[in-house]
Design a protein around this motif. Structure first.
Motif, PDB file in Angstrom:
ATOM      1  N   ALA A 169       0.840  -1.202   0.000  1.00  0.00           N
ATOM      2  CA  ALA A 169       0.000   0.000   0.000  1.00  0.00           C
ATOM      3  C   ALA A 169       0.876   1.252   0.000  1.00  0.00           C
ATOM      4  O   ALA A 169       0.602   2.218  -0.724  1.00  0.00           O
ATOM      5  N   ALA A 170       1.919   1.246   0.808  1.00  0.00           N
ATOM      6  CA  ALA A 170       2.826   2.395   0.862  1.00  0.00           C
ATOM      7  C   ALA A 170       3.529   2.583  -0.478  1.00  0.00           C
ATOM      8  O   ALA A 170       3.684   3.719  -0.955  1.00  0.00           O
ATOM      9  N   ALA A 212       7.886  11.921  -0.995  1.00  0.00           N
ATOM     10  CA  ALA A 212       6.842  10.936  -1.297  1.00  0.00           C
ATOM     11  C   ALA A 212       6.967   9.715  -0.387  1.00  0.00           C
ATOM     12  O   ALA A 212       5.955   9.192   0.091  1.00  0.00           O
ATOM     13  N   ILE A 213       8.177   9.275  -0.113  1.00  0.00           N
ATOM     14  CA  ILE A 213       8.378   8.118   0.765  1.00  0.00           C
ATOM     15  C   ILE A 213       7.859   8.414   2.158  1.00  0.00           C
ATOM     16  O   ILE A 213       7.079   7.648   2.732  1.00  0.00           O
ATOM     17  N   GLY A 214       8.285   9.538   2.722  1.00  0.00           N
ATOM     18  CA  GLY A 214       7.865   9.902   4.075  1.00  0.00           C
ATOM     19  C   GLY A 214       6.361  10.049   4.193  1.00  0.00           C
ATOM     20  O   GLY A 214       5.735   9.524   5.122  1.00  0.00           O
ATOM     21  N   GLU A 215       5.753  10.770   3.252  1.00  0.00           N
ATOM     22  CA  GLU A 215       4.308  10.994   3.291  1.00  0.00           C
ATOM     23  C   GLU A 215       3.537   9.700   3.094  1.00  0.00           C
ATOM     24  O   GLU A 215       2.534   9.455   3.772  1.00  0.00           O
ATOM     25  N   ALA A 216       3.972   8.863   2.180  1.00  0.00           N
ATOM     26  CA  ALA A 216       3.255   7.618   1.895  1.00  0.00           C
ATOM     27  C   ALA A 216       3.242   6.702   3.107  1.00  0.00           C
ATOM     28  O   ALA A 216       2.197   6.162   3.476  1.00  0.00           O
ATOM     29  N   VAL A 217       4.384   6.514   3.728  1.00  0.00           N
ATOM     30  CA  VAL A 217       4.450   5.626   4.895  1.00  0.00           C
ATOM     31  C   VAL A 217       3.606   6.195   6.028  1.00  0.00           C
ATOM     32  O   VAL A 217       2.874   5.461   6.701  1.00  0.00           O
TER      33      VAL A 217
END
Length: 137
Positions: free
Chosen positions: A74-75, A92-97
């Motif tokens: 999902a992330a 994008a990585i930080g926000e997605a997780v």
């Protein structure tokens, strides 16, 4: 890629100046200079380092997302969506997780701390077990 034909033709025809020019042409690198390559690579390397840092921080904040394959998928999908929206990869990585962790109500997995009196509790449990067994230890 340069052809060696002009050099060979000039060499066999005895035209030394044309052969020298053709040889120079063969030996001169035709690609980008080292400075041009560095100008292209430095920003890419910097972005990769930032992405690696963002990933490391996300793993520390929300290890449960990385330990659960469904949450990780999902992330990953959310990272793709954010990249399509124009977000830089590290952001994008930080926000997605963070979004996946919040959406699925997952908090940070914490390892329970070892209490100072854990050895004392273990001793008490052994004594109680011994009493139940008829006083044998």
């Amino acid at each position: 890629m340069n052809s060696s034909k002009p050099f060979i033709d000039a060499l066999y025809s005895g035209d030394e100046s044309a052969a020298a020019a053709a040889l120079d042409n063969l030996l001169t690198p035709q690609g980008p200079s080292a400075d041009e390559i560095a100008r292209q690579l430095v920003p890419q390397v910097a972005q990769q380092i930032q992405a690696d840092d963002a990933l490391r921080q996300a793993r520390q904040r929300h290890p449960e997302v990385f330990h659960d394959r469904d949450l990780a998928n999902a992330a990953d999908g959310r990272v793709t969506d954010l990249l399509r929206q124009g977000k830089p990869l590290p952001k994008a990585i930080g926000e997605a997780v963070e979004q996946v962790a919040q959406k699925f109500g997952r908090g940070r997995e914490e390892v329970p701390a070892r209490h100072e009196d854990a050895d004392d509790r273990s001793r008490i449990i052994r004594e109680m077990a011994a009493q139940r067994a008829g006083g044998r230890q």
